[in-house]
Scaffold this active site. Structure first.
Site, short mmCIF file in Angstrom:
data_model
loop_
_atom_site.label_atom_id
_atom_site.label_comp_id
_atom_site.label_asym_id
_atom_site.label_seq_id
_atom_site.Cartn_x
_atom_site.Cartn_y
_atom_site.Cartn_z
N GLU A 21 17.22 -1.70 -14.38
CA GLU A 21 17.66 -0.79 -13.31
C GLU A 21 17.11 -1.28 -11.98
O GLU A 21 16.16 -2.05 -11.96
CB GLU A 21 17.12 0.63 -13.58
CG GLU A 21 17.62 1.23 -14.87
CD GLU A 21 16.99 2.58 -15.20
OE1 GLU A 21 16.18 3.08 -14.39
OE2 GLU A 21 17.32 3.12 -16.26
N LYS A 67 14.94 -0.69 -8.67
CA LYS A 67 13.86 0.18 -8.25
C LYS A 67 14.13 0.53 -6.79
O LYS A 67 14.01 -0.30 -5.90
CB LYS A 67 12.50 -0.50 -8.40
CG LYS A 67 11.36 0.43 -8.03
CD LYS A 67 10.04 -0.09 -8.54
CE LYS A 67 8.95 0.93 -8.35
NZ LYS A 67 8.68 1.23 -6.95
N ASP A 104 13.46 2.52 -3.33
CA ASP A 104 12.28 3.03 -2.66
C ASP A 104 12.62 4.35 -1.97
O ASP A 104 13.05 4.38 -0.84
CB ASP A 104 11.83 1.99 -1.63
CG ASP A 104 10.35 2.08 -1.38
OD1 ASP A 104 9.68 2.85 -2.09
OD2 ASP A 104 9.88 1.39 -0.46
N TYR A 162 17.25 8.61 -13.12
CA TYR A 162 16.84 7.44 -13.90
C TYR A 162 16.17 7.74 -15.24
O TYR A 162 15.82 6.84 -15.97
CB TYR A 162 16.01 6.46 -13.07
CG TYR A 162 14.77 7.04 -12.44
CD1 TYR A 162 13.76 7.62 -13.20
CD2 TYR A 162 14.59 6.97 -11.05
CE1 TYR A 162 12.62 8.14 -12.61
CE2 TYR A 162 13.45 7.48 -10.46
CZ TYR A 162 12.48 8.07 -11.25
OH TYR A 162 11.35 8.57 -10.67
N LYS A 171 8.80 -6.72 -9.08
CA LYS A 171 9.05 -6.54 -7.66
C LYS A 171 9.65 -7.78 -7.01
O LYS A 171 9.28 -8.91 -7.33
CB LYS A 171 7.74 -6.19 -6.94
CG LYS A 171 7.07 -4.93 -7.45
CD LYS A 171 7.81 -3.68 -7.06
CE LYS A 171 7.43 -3.18 -5.69
NZ LYS A 171 6.10 -2.59 -5.61
N CYS A 225 -21.51 0.07 18.72
CA CYS A 225 -20.23 0.67 18.31
C CYS A 225 -19.27 0.75 19.51
O CYS A 225 -19.67 1.23 20.57
CB CYS A 225 -20.48 2.06 17.73
SG CYS A 225 -18.97 3.02 17.49
N CYS A 246 -18.89 4.80 20.44
CA CYS A 246 -19.98 5.66 20.93
C CYS A 246 -21.16 4.89 21.48
O CYS A 246 -22.10 5.47 22.01
CB CYS A 246 -20.45 6.59 19.82
SG CYS A 246 -21.35 5.71 18.53
N CYS A 275 -21.23 1.79 12.05
CA CYS A 275 -21.86 2.45 13.18
C CYS A 275 -22.88 3.42 12.60
O CYS A 275 -22.55 4.19 11.69
CB CYS A 275 -20.80 3.20 13.98
SG CYS A 275 -21.50 4.44 15.09
N CYS A 319 -20.89 9.92 15.96
CA CYS A 319 -19.89 9.10 16.66
C CYS A 319 -18.53 9.82 16.62
O CYS A 319 -18.06 10.18 15.55
CB CYS A 319 -19.79 7.74 15.98
SG CYS A 319 -18.42 6.72 16.59
#
Ligand code: IVH
Length: 691
Positions: free
Chosen positions: A115, A117, A119, A226, A315, A421, A424, A439, A444
């Site tokens: 079948e 597939k 999406d 299906y 796939k 960071c 912050c 961080c 933050c």
């Protein structure tokens, strides 16, 4: 004047004719009458229903346009879980799946159904006495959202099925938007200045999960069925192929590209054929699905994790493209992790414009030798975030390349030239043995925002109305009562101290939305302990781990007081997780957050409150060893369906350990903790309600 009986007969006649024409038009793609003739039948029916509302029924074809908005979706418990599929990406992997599967079955020769597939969005449709009864999303596999009203608007879903159908049954399928439907929808949205959908999958999911079915009704959605979920009261075919033929005969739309395949070589050919032809399909397919045809073997093979052993998705290669990597930037995640991501010269991959892509961490970037300014290959596979695969060979050869990527070079520096960071300005560090930098500042704003999003998310406290943009807003606006004044939200506990009037006074907010959010917030105060633990966002504590912890510790206080040794005595916890938990509760700010949550009334749901109407509600089971009359998965599903919980680890909260043949260490653990053990016969008695 016609008699009421005559009117009723005419209405029924019209409905049956319209249903037949709908079926020919939407399912078979071969209409028998003109659109004009069809419209006049519909007009006549509508007018009769208006004059004689006593004959209006929800399954009338006039009702497809969509009923009034629903408040929120209810929950549907799936009688059998909706699983996902294992993936393979090459012939070798396909062979490996086949070999594994064939070994389990022994000598039975296999045949298959191939079948596409698609999406889209998985749905389960139940029919009772010939009528469409409930339609639900997959949800977490066990419970989905009730989207019946919206699914009613999809013309290729029959509202009634013809005689010969079982008294009750469930079919499963994929709701999707055709490529054309998707482009049309986006064109309309562009014209109205609305944001565009990124791909057909998102558009389909967004359309089906509309609170107003009238909107769903305007979207050109379609479905392919299906599989048969379950059927009561009537024997059903013994192969998947025959089942699909039979469902077709009942009026369901089944993909005409499905094919019977006799062996692995056939599967490979089917795959190759559609890999080539897929661009010509009216819908987007991201692979093929090979299913073993014999249904008795499905039973026998069962599932592994959330995936059936009897089917596999093969796939198609992901869509790739090349583009220029303009720069690598850093964002700050919930746990403070500094996440590098790629800013790209916009490029279209499989019809979607990509501007950013994920880069995992510094080591990974260096290993792939990705540098700013490179021409890179990017890949998008279905709905996952696009990824940078690496530089093109030509790019790698260039003399004028930038130097190797260093995350610290990307950060701003403080007065002492130390990297800090980017959000912050707090200190950054990289824990021993970890690939990520963090961080160190728990306050933050970037961390707090992500943490608020996480705290309010569905698997956590589930506060509707607090998503990404609301979380950002709450950090900026003055809404939390603090002594005599007000201030912005600083941590998750502040959510429960938001002032309704202040919130309503915000730009673009209004009374109604503010009231809804405040209601959602106060409605979230009582949650299962596991969800509260998960919501706190302790590093390395995901949903499953939170379940384990909630099973072992009756309250947050007891968890907070646990030593690393005590934590590690729980099966699934090693030193890293134990350390992270202890560390979390060592921080004064976190203890203060917990105190304030408690003060606000946040508390764990009592065990007995979990849907008290079900026979096994509040009871936790752990299965060890092999069962004779059913697979472990089947037993767990039945337990869950009756309101019980099936867990992997024995904890103090476990009510029963079910002991099958060759039990493992869980039996010893049960004895150690003094938890009752039962055998399979007793389990069956419980499942049959004979307690
Ligand atoms: S069979 C238990 N058949 O793919 C088997 N699924 O990852 C699962 N899907 O959520 C369903 N086309 O929504 C099956 N022909 C097909 C499918 C298909 C698309 C989706 C389905 C599921 C996901 C599995």
């Amino acid at each position: 004047m016609p008699s009421l009986d005559e009117v009723k007969n005419r209405i029924e006649k019209l409905r049956s004719e319209i249903n037949q024409h709908n079926y020919r038009y939407y399912v078979l793609d071969s209409p028998e009458i003109s659109d004009g003739a069809f419209d006049s039948l519909m007009r006549e029916l509508k007018s009769l229903e208006e004059q004689y509302p006593q004959f209006l029924t929800p399954d009338s074809p006039t009702q497809r346009v969509g009923a009034a908005p629903v408040e929120a979706f209810g929950v549907v418990a799936h009688r059998q879980p909706l699983l996902s599929l294992g993936n393979v990406f090459s012939h070798d992997e396909l062979m490996a799946w086949y070999t594994r599967t064939a070994r389990l079955i022994g000598d039975t020769p296999l045949d298959f159904v191939g079948e596409h597939k698609i999406d889209g969005l998985a749905v389960a449709l139940t029919y009772v006495d010939g009528r469409f009864n409930t339609g639900a999303t997959r949800g977490d596999g066990y419970r989905g959202e009730n989207i019946t009203q919206n699914l009613r608007t999809i013309r290729s879903i029959p509202l009634t099925v013809t005689g010969g159908a079982p008294p009750s049954f469930e079919v499963r399928g994929e709701v999707y938007l055709s490529r054309k439907g998707f482009h049309r929808l986006n064109q309309e949205r562009a014209a109205e200045g609305l944001p565009l959908f990124a791909n057909p999958r998102n558009a389909a999911a967004g359309s089906v999960r509309q609170l107003d079915p009238r909107i769903t009704a305007q979207r050109p959605l379609d479905i392919y069925i299906y599989m048969l979920g379950w059927a009561d009261g009537k024997a059903t075919p013994s192969t998947h192929w025959e089942t699909m033929e039979w469902l077709k005969s009942l009026g369901f739309k089944v993909n005409p590209n499905n094919r019977r395949l006799k062996d692995i070589a056939d599967i490979e050919r089917y795959y190759q054929e559609w890999e080539e032809k897929r661009k010509g399909l009216t819908y987007e397919a991201d692979g093929i699905v090979a299913k073993i045809n014999q249904l008795n073997l499905h039973e026998e093979l069962g599932d592994i994790g959330h995936e059936p052993r009897w089917a596999i998705a093969y796939k198609f290669p992901a869509d790739q493209a090349t583009t220029v990597l303009k720069s690598i930037e850093i964002s700050v995640g919930r746990t403070g992790s500094l996440n590098p991501y790629a800013v790209l010269e916009p490029v279209s991959v499989g019809g979607v414009t990509i501007r950013q892509a994920a880069l995992h961490n510094e080591d990974d970037i260096r290993r792939k030798d990705i540098r700013e300014g490179d021409t890179v290959i990017i890949q998008r596979a279905g709905e996952v975030i696009p990824e940078v695969i690496g530089p093109t060979p030509a790019s790698r050869e260039r003399k004028d390349r930038k130097r190797e990527f260093r995350l610290l070079d990307k950060l701003p520096r403080d007065d002492e030239r130390q990297p800090v960071c980017p959000v912050c300005g707090g200190r950054v560090f990289r824990p021993e043995g970890e690939v990520m930098y963090y961080c160190a500042n728990a306050a933050c704003p970037a961390q707090v925002q992500r943490l608020i999003e996480h705290f309010a998310s569905r698997g956590a406290m589930d506060i509707r109305g607090i998503g990404e943009s609301m979380a950002a807003t709450l950090l900026r606006v003055i809404v939390v009562k603090d002594g005599d004044g007000y201030r912005p939200v600083r941590n998750v506990s502040d959510i429960y101290f938001i002032d309704k009037d202040k919130l309503a006074g915000l730009e673009r907010m209004g009374e109604k939305s503010a009231a809804n959010i405040v209601k959602a917030i106060s409605g979230s105060k009582v949650r299962p302990l596991a969800r509260i633990i998960y919501a706190l966002g302790i590093r390395h504590v995901g949903e499953e781990m939170a379940q384990n912890l909630a099973g072992e510790f009756p309250s947050l206080e007891e968890l907070a007081a646990a030593s690393p040794e005590r934590l590690m005595s729980i099966g699934a916890i090693g030193p890293k997780i134990a350390e992270s938990i202890v560390d979390f509760f060592r921080h004064q700010e976190n203890l203060e957050i917990i105190r304030r949550l408690k003060e606000a009334g946040v508390r764990p749901e009592e065990k007995a409150e979990k849907g008290a109407e079900l026979p096994l509600s509040g009871r936790e089971f752990v299965i060890t060893g092999r069962l004779e009359t059913m697979s472990r998965q089947a037993a767990e599903d039945r337990i869950k369906n009756l309101g019980g919980a099936a867990r992997d680890n024995v904890t103090r909260r476990t009510d029963y350990v079910v002991v099958g043949a060759d039990p493992g260490s869980k039996l010893a653990r049960a004895r150690e903790l003094g938890i009752s053990t039962i055998d399979e016969k007793e389990l069956v008695r419980l499942l049959e309600g004979k307690t």
